[in-house]
Design a protein around this motif. Sequence first.
Motif, PDB file in Angstrom:
ATOM      1  N   MET A   1      16.853   7.705   3.344  1.00  0.00           N
ATOM      2  CA  MET A   1      15.791   8.202   3.015  1.00  0.00           C
ATOM      3  C   MET A   1      15.170   7.309   1.533  1.00  0.00           C
ATOM      4  N   LYS A   2      16.254   7.076   0.445  1.00  0.00           N
ATOM      5  CA  LYS A   2      15.815   6.500  -0.526  1.00  0.00           C
ATOM      6  C   LYS A   2      15.165   5.431  -0.347  1.00  0.00           C
ATOM      7  N   LEU A   3      15.775   4.320   0.416  1.00  0.00           N
ATOM      8  CA  LEU A   3      14.977   3.066   0.781  1.00  0.00           C
ATOM      9  C   LEU A   3      13.700   3.199   1.409  1.00  0.00           C
ATOM     10  N   ARG A   4      13.928   4.053   2.403  1.00  0.00           N
ATOM     11  CA  ARG A   4      12.386   4.044   2.989  1.00  0.00           C
ATOM     12  C   ARG A   4      11.265   4.502   1.908  1.00  0.00           C
ATOM     13  N   GLN A   5      11.579   5.569   1.249  1.00  0.00           N
ATOM     14  CA  GLN A   5      10.496   6.040   0.397  1.00  0.00           C
ATOM     15  C   GLN A   5      10.114   4.956  -0.620  1.00  0.00           C
ATOM     16  N   ASN A   6      11.191   4.318  -1.199  1.00  0.00           N
ATOM     17  CA  ASN A   6      10.844   3.471  -2.104  1.00  0.00           C
ATOM     18  C   ASN A   6      10.004   2.248  -1.346  1.00  0.00           C
ATOM     19  N   PHE A   7      10.507   1.665  -0.317  1.00  0.00           N
ATOM     20  CA  PHE A   7       9.656   0.744   0.231  1.00  0.00           C
ATOM     21  C   PHE A   7       8.414   1.206   0.636  1.00  0.00           C
ATOM     22  N   GLU A   8       8.280   1.923   1.568  1.00  0.00           N
ATOM     23  CA  GLU A   8       6.773   2.472   1.914  1.00  0.00           C
ATOM     24  C   GLU A   8       6.014   2.735   0.737  1.00  0.00           C
ATOM     25  N   ASN A   9       6.438   3.420  -0.348  1.00  0.00           N
ATOM     26  CA  ASN A   9       5.651   3.834  -1.400  1.00  0.00           C
ATOM     27  C   ASN A   9       5.277   2.630  -2.154  1.00  0.00           C
ATOM     28  N   GLN A  10       6.122   1.582  -2.615  1.00  0.00           N
ATOM     29  CA  GLN A  10       5.871   0.544  -3.426  1.00  0.00           C
ATOM     30  C   GLN A  10       5.304  -0.493  -2.755  1.00  0.00           C
ATOM     31  N   MET A  11       5.735  -0.966  -1.463  1.00  0.00           N
ATOM     32  CA  MET A  11       5.221  -1.947  -0.982  1.00  0.00           C
ATOM     33  C   MET A  11       4.175  -1.883   0.526  1.00  0.00           C
ATOM     34  N   GLY A  12       3.727  -0.558   0.541  1.00  0.00           N
ATOM     35  CA  GLY A  12       2.478  -0.423   1.389  1.00  0.00           C
ATOM     36  C   GLY A  12       2.988  -0.880   2.681  1.00  0.00           C
ATOM     37  N   LEU A  13       4.280  -0.800   3.195  1.00  0.00           N
ATOM     38  CA  LEU A  13       4.614  -1.175   4.460  1.00  0.00           C
ATOM     39  C   LEU A  13       5.095  -0.134   5.538  1.00  0.00           C
TER      40      LEU A  13
ATOM     41  N   PRO B   1      15.562 -13.964   1.921  1.00  0.00           N
ATOM     42  CA  PRO B   1      14.278 -13.086   1.553  1.00  0.00           C
ATOM     43  C   PRO B   1      13.094 -13.824   0.908  1.00  0.00           C
ATOM     44  N   GLN B   2      13.000 -14.968  -0.051  1.00  0.00           N
ATOM     45  CA  GLN B   2      11.943 -15.425  -0.399  1.00  0.00           C
ATOM     46  C   GLN B   2      11.273 -16.266   0.658  1.00  0.00           C
TER      47      GLN B   2
ATOM     48  N   TYR C   1      13.035  -5.603  -0.450  1.00  0.00           N
ATOM     49  CA  TYR C   1      12.752  -4.830  -1.639  1.00  0.00           C
ATOM     50  C   TYR C   1      13.132  -5.506  -3.129  1.00  0.00           C
ATOM     51  N   ASP C   2      14.228  -5.688  -2.756  1.00  0.00           N
ATOM     52  CA  ASP C   2      14.979  -6.355  -4.112  1.00  0.00           C
ATOM     53  C   ASP C   2      14.279  -7.765  -4.393  1.00  0.00           C
ATOM     54  N   ALA C   3      13.716  -8.297  -3.569  1.00  0.00           N
ATOM     55  CA  ALA C   3      13.365  -9.815  -3.568  1.00  0.00           C
ATOM     56  C   ALA C   3      11.645  -9.740  -4.152  1.00  0.00           C
ATOM     57  N   SER C   4      10.958  -8.668  -3.617  1.00  0.00           N
ATOM     58  CA  SER C   4       9.353  -8.574  -3.557  1.00  0.00           C
ATOM     59  C   SER C   4       8.950  -7.848  -4.688  1.00  0.00           C
ATOM     60  N   GLN C   5       9.462  -7.722  -5.456  1.00  0.00           N
ATOM     61  CA  GLN C   5       9.100  -6.765  -6.794  1.00  0.00           C
ATOM     62  C   GLN C   5       7.878  -7.495  -7.264  1.00  0.00           C
ATOM     63  N   ASP C   6       7.746  -8.676  -7.216  1.00  0.00           N
ATOM     64  CA  ASP C   6       6.319  -9.359  -7.975  1.00  0.00           C
ATOM     65  C   ASP C   6       5.721  -9.902  -6.653  1.00  0.00           C
ATOM     66  N   ARG C   7       6.046  -9.476  -5.446  1.00  0.00           N
ATOM     67  CA  ARG C   7       5.057  -9.876  -4.538  1.00  0.00           C
ATOM     68  C   ARG C   7       4.618  -8.656  -3.497  1.00  0.00           C
ATOM     69  N   ARG C   8       4.591  -7.531  -4.235  1.00  0.00           N
ATOM     70  CA  ARG C   8       4.214  -6.412  -3.306  1.00  0.00           C
ATOM     71  C   ARG C   8       3.221  -6.416  -2.178  1.00  0.00           C
ATOM     72  N   SER C   9       2.138  -7.168  -2.905  1.00  0.00           N
ATOM     73  CA  SER C   9       0.864  -7.253  -2.024  1.00  0.00           C
ATOM     74  C   SER C   9       1.191  -7.935  -0.861  1.00  0.00           C
ATOM     75  N   LEU C  10       2.103  -8.879  -0.535  1.00  0.00           N
ATOM     76  CA  LEU C  10       2.251  -9.668   0.540  1.00  0.00           C
ATOM     77  C   LEU C  10       2.399  -8.843   1.710  1.00  0.00           C
TER      78      LEU C  10
END
Length: 510
Positions: free
Chosen positions: A290-302, A239-240, A265-274
């Motif tokens: 659905m839960k992972l999709r929503q969390n990832f897209e909403n918080q990571m912008g991808l 991940p990193q 998702y677990d590894a990028s909490q401090d690097r979301r903008s990347l």
Amino acid sequence: MNLYYPIEKHGNEHPGKIAIVSGSDRITYAGLSLRVAAIARIFTGLGLKKGDRIALLTPNSPQMLFCFYAAMKSGLINVSLNTMFQTGELDYILDDCEPKILIAHQSFKSRIKLLSCVATGRVRVILLSDGSTEPTGMASLAELIDLYRDQSCETESLDADTEAVIGYTSGTSGFPKGAVHSHGNIRYHLDAIAKYLGFGPTDTFLAALPFFQLPAFLIHAGLALHVGATLVVMEKFEPQAFLDWIDNEDVTFFAGVPTIYQMLYDASQDRRSLLRKVRFGICAGAPLSMKLRQNFENQMGLRIVHCYGSTEIPLITAFERPEEKPKGISVGNVAPHMRLRLVDIEGRGVPTGEAGEIQVGSENTLKYYWNNLEATDDAVRDGWFSTGDIGRFDKDAHLHIIDRAKDMIIRGGLNIYPAEIERVLTQAPGIREAVVVGIPHERLGEVPKAYVVLEANVHLSAEDVIALSREKLAAFKVLAEVEIVDADFFPRNAMGKIQKNKLKRGCHEN
């Protein structure tokens, strides 16, 4: 129609463009063409002819790509081997496709020496190494490049129907089947997906999925090099390091399985903008929650683009449009260049909203199964390839995958066929019967569990059976759980066939 022609064209027209990045290496398209030609000279010098097979046993690397495209340039058929397979699994595939050459990473030396085709001298081994201390009968790629540097080398002109690859995928019989694809079919898929998903020379692909899986290879290396983009190659996903590559190389696209998205998702909490630099990422191989999709897209912008395909359909059959709002966890609409229908058990079309087996127009699927006419005839009939998967269409023509008719278990994006594990177990002394089903796993999706019936007066523990699976099977197929049961434990239908759906339902309810 050679699959290598577009890459050769990029080398001539844009020689300085970076084609491959791996570690500190940056290889231009001109450099790629030179390396491919050097290996193609080896094939010619060793007497290989159009239609001969070569096998690759190596983790992701630029060298693997050089060898693959040298095979394409020379009109050979490539067979990529799963690097997690044990000796027996590799022996079966190599005996089936009978390659003239096995090209392997030096880390597999000890496993290679145990292969029957190597022991009998039926296949020549070339190692990806420095050539300093090779075992008897094995040559290094580096020394062969020097030996055949003066050999002539022209790119073969091929018909569209000429075989290019054999992608092995296990079947319900428990034995791997080799899906054969032609140069024309693969190029057709690459051209179509590049057009519909908008890929071009300005893209940078990041590849961490294993290249021995044909769809993973084509969605990354095949597509990137086909359109003249830059391909960043990782030997394995971490991940990193993955996030570092996104940052350092301005990555615009990658593909992954749900497990990878969870780890990112677990590894990028401090690097979301990347991740906001990436145009979109593809998810395939298993359902995305659905839960992972929503969390990832909403918080990571991808934007995650869910899609559907298989080894028999070399790239993508259906996909979500990146510019459209996702609809649940469907796999989107059928790709414009594909034909797809859903049928009932009698082969009749089913209405919208009802479940049916997914069938794909055979003109864009495998050419045939290598050395397996019976499997080919069973899978391809009247112009349709039967996938064995069950799906339904909603009112917007979005395809939803709802079941896997062939009992396949998908563990972190890797396909496991229960029949193969059952075959290995029942061949062992003391085991009378074995039934394998998938059980839920929070991170990997599903893992295999075996219900085992022992012979009379045999005493084996669950741990013994797990150890047996570890000895005989690739690591990702190793049993997670074993339950020793009596013969009358299994639910059976009127014909005496074990009803796996009931076993599996019980596992999911526990």
